[in-house]
Design a protein around this motif. Structure first.
Motif, PDB file in Angstrom:
ATOM      1  N   LEU A   1      11.387   0.898  -8.561  1.00 48.95           N
ATOM      2  CA  LEU A   1       9.945   0.005  -7.410  1.00 48.95           C
ATOM      3  C   LEU A   1      11.406   0.198  -6.292  1.00 48.95           C
ATOM      4  CD1 LEU A   1       8.311  -0.935  -5.892  1.00 48.95           C
ATOM      5  CD2 LEU A   1       7.919  -3.507  -7.435  1.00 48.95           C
ATOM      6  N   LEU A   2      12.450  -0.755  -7.144  1.00 46.75           N
ATOM      7  CA  LEU A   2      14.370  -1.269  -5.709  1.00 46.75           C
ATOM      8  C   LEU A   2      14.074  -0.152  -4.573  1.00 46.75           C
ATOM      9  CD1 LEU A   2      16.639  -2.791  -5.152  1.00 46.75           C
ATOM     10  CD2 LEU A   2      17.879  -1.765  -6.840  1.00 46.75           C
ATOM     11  N   PHE A   3      14.922   1.013  -5.419  1.00 47.01           N
ATOM     12  CA  PHE A   3      14.629   2.867  -4.918  1.00 47.01           C
ATOM     13  C   PHE A   3      13.510   2.905  -3.763  1.00 47.01           C
ATOM     14  CE2 PHE A   3      18.505   2.066  -7.196  1.00 47.01           C
ATOM     15  CZ  PHE A   3      19.483   2.821  -6.888  1.00 47.01           C
ATOM     16  N   ARG A   4      12.414   2.794  -4.070  1.00 47.94           N
ATOM     17  CA  ARG A   4      10.883   2.900  -3.674  1.00 47.94           C
ATOM     18  C   ARG A   4      11.416   2.138  -1.695  1.00 47.94           C
ATOM     19  NH1 ARG A   4       6.706   2.671  -7.694  1.00 47.94           N
ATOM     20  NH2 ARG A   4       5.769   2.776  -5.718  1.00 47.94           N
ATOM     21  N   ILE A   5      11.323   0.624  -2.584  1.00 47.88           N
ATOM     22  CA  ILE A   5      11.673   0.011  -1.119  1.00 47.88           C
ATOM     23  C   ILE A   5      12.225   0.375  -0.401  1.00 47.88           C
ATOM     24  CG2 ILE A   5      11.949  -2.550  -0.733  1.00 47.88           C
ATOM     25  CD1 ILE A   5      10.510  -3.083  -3.477  1.00 47.88           C
ATOM     26  N   ALA A   6      13.230   0.353  -1.080  1.00 46.76           N
ATOM     27  CA  ALA A   6      14.992   0.694   0.137  1.00 46.76           C
ATOM     28  C   ALA A   6      14.291   1.831   0.784  1.00 46.76           C
ATOM     29  CB  ALA A   6      15.492   1.377  -0.694  1.00 46.76           C
ATOM     30  N   THR A   7      13.539   3.198   0.259  1.00 48.92           N
ATOM     31  CA  THR A   7      13.253   4.016   0.953  1.00 48.92           C
ATOM     32  C   THR A   7      12.487   3.743   2.548  1.00 48.92           C
ATOM     33  OG1 THR A   7      14.372   5.536  -1.268  1.00 48.92           O
ATOM     34  CG2 THR A   7      12.196   6.770   1.090  1.00 48.92           C
TER      35      THR A   7
ATOM     36  N   GLU B   1       0.687  -1.496   0.270  1.00 48.58           N
ATOM     37  CA  GLU B   1      -0.066  -0.236   0.172  1.00 48.58           C
ATOM     38  C   GLU B   1       1.011   1.082  -0.235  1.00 48.58           C
ATOM     39  OE1 GLU B   1      -3.294   2.042   3.004  1.00 48.58           O
ATOM     40  OE2 GLU B   1      -3.625  -0.365   3.018  1.00 48.58           O
ATOM     41  N   ILE B   2       1.744   0.969   0.462  1.00 47.10           N
ATOM     42  CA  ILE B   2       2.737   2.175   0.984  1.00 47.10           C
ATOM     43  C   ILE B   2       3.424   2.404  -0.588  1.00 47.10           C
ATOM     44  CG2 ILE B   2       4.989   3.236   2.084  1.00 47.10           C
ATOM     45  CD1 ILE B   2       4.203   1.623   3.818  1.00 47.10           C
ATOM     46  N   LEU B   3       3.720   1.445  -1.169  1.00 43.71           N
ATOM     47  CA  LEU B   3       5.040   1.714  -2.259  1.00 43.71           C
ATOM     48  C   LEU B   3       3.893   1.563  -3.465  1.00 43.71           C
ATOM     49  CD1 LEU B   3       6.918  -1.420  -1.808  1.00 43.71           C
ATOM     50  CD2 LEU B   3       7.642   0.694  -2.034  1.00 43.71           C
ATOM     51  N   ASP B   4       2.487   1.571  -3.301  1.00 47.32           N
ATOM     52  CA  ASP B   4       1.154   2.539  -4.134  1.00 47.32           C
ATOM     53  C   ASP B   4       1.634   0.785  -5.664  1.00 47.32           C
ATOM     54  OD1 ASP B   4      -1.107   2.895  -5.426  1.00 47.32           O
ATOM     55  OD2 ASP B   4      -0.045   4.171  -6.661  1.00 47.32           O
ATOM     56  N   ILE B   5       1.757  -0.521  -4.997  1.00 45.87           N
ATOM     57  CA  ILE B   5       1.655  -1.507  -6.012  1.00 45.87           C
ATOM     58  C   ILE B   5       0.781  -2.451  -5.174  1.00 45.87           C
ATOM     59  CG2 ILE B   5       3.736  -0.883  -6.625  1.00 45.87           C
ATOM     60  CD1 ILE B   5       5.013  -3.320  -4.712  1.00 45.87           C
ATOM     61  N   SER B   6       0.148  -3.797  -5.915  1.00 43.04           N
ATOM     62  CA  SER B   6      -0.424  -4.289  -5.531  1.00 43.04           C
ATOM     63  C   SER B   6       0.088  -5.578  -4.361  1.00 43.04           C
ATOM     64  CB  SER B   6      -1.222  -5.579  -6.409  1.00 43.04           C
ATOM     65  OG  SER B   6      -0.414  -6.002  -7.372  1.00 43.04           O
TER      66      SER B   6
END
Length: 71
Positions: A49-55, A24-29
């Motif tokens: 997406l990798l950088f968003r996850i890391a953040t 939900e935070i990443l705006d993906i399913s």
């Protein structure tokens, strides 16, 4: 890539997020996140997406990439 999937799951759990919460935070399913965390990754993982996850997980991206599963 398998170690990357384990790293994402490891750091997600360390932060106390469920797959649903992180997705939900990443705006993906949740299904997309589950496939990213699955060994063999049936879904591709973009650098964005990798950088968003890391953040969100508050880790440096290289830690996700160099992760080694202890056996």
């Amino acid at each position: 890539m398998e170690n990357l999937s384990y790293a994402i799951g490891y750091y997600r759990k360390k932060k106390g997020y469920s797959q649903e919460q992180l997705a939900e935070i990443l705006d993906i399913s949740r299904q997309h996140l589950a496939s990213v965390e699955a060994p063999g990754m049936s879904h591709g993982l973009s650098l964005d997406l990798l950088f968003r996850i890391a953040t969100v997980l508050e880790v440096e991206p290289y830690l996700l990439l160099k992760f080694r599963l202890e056996k």
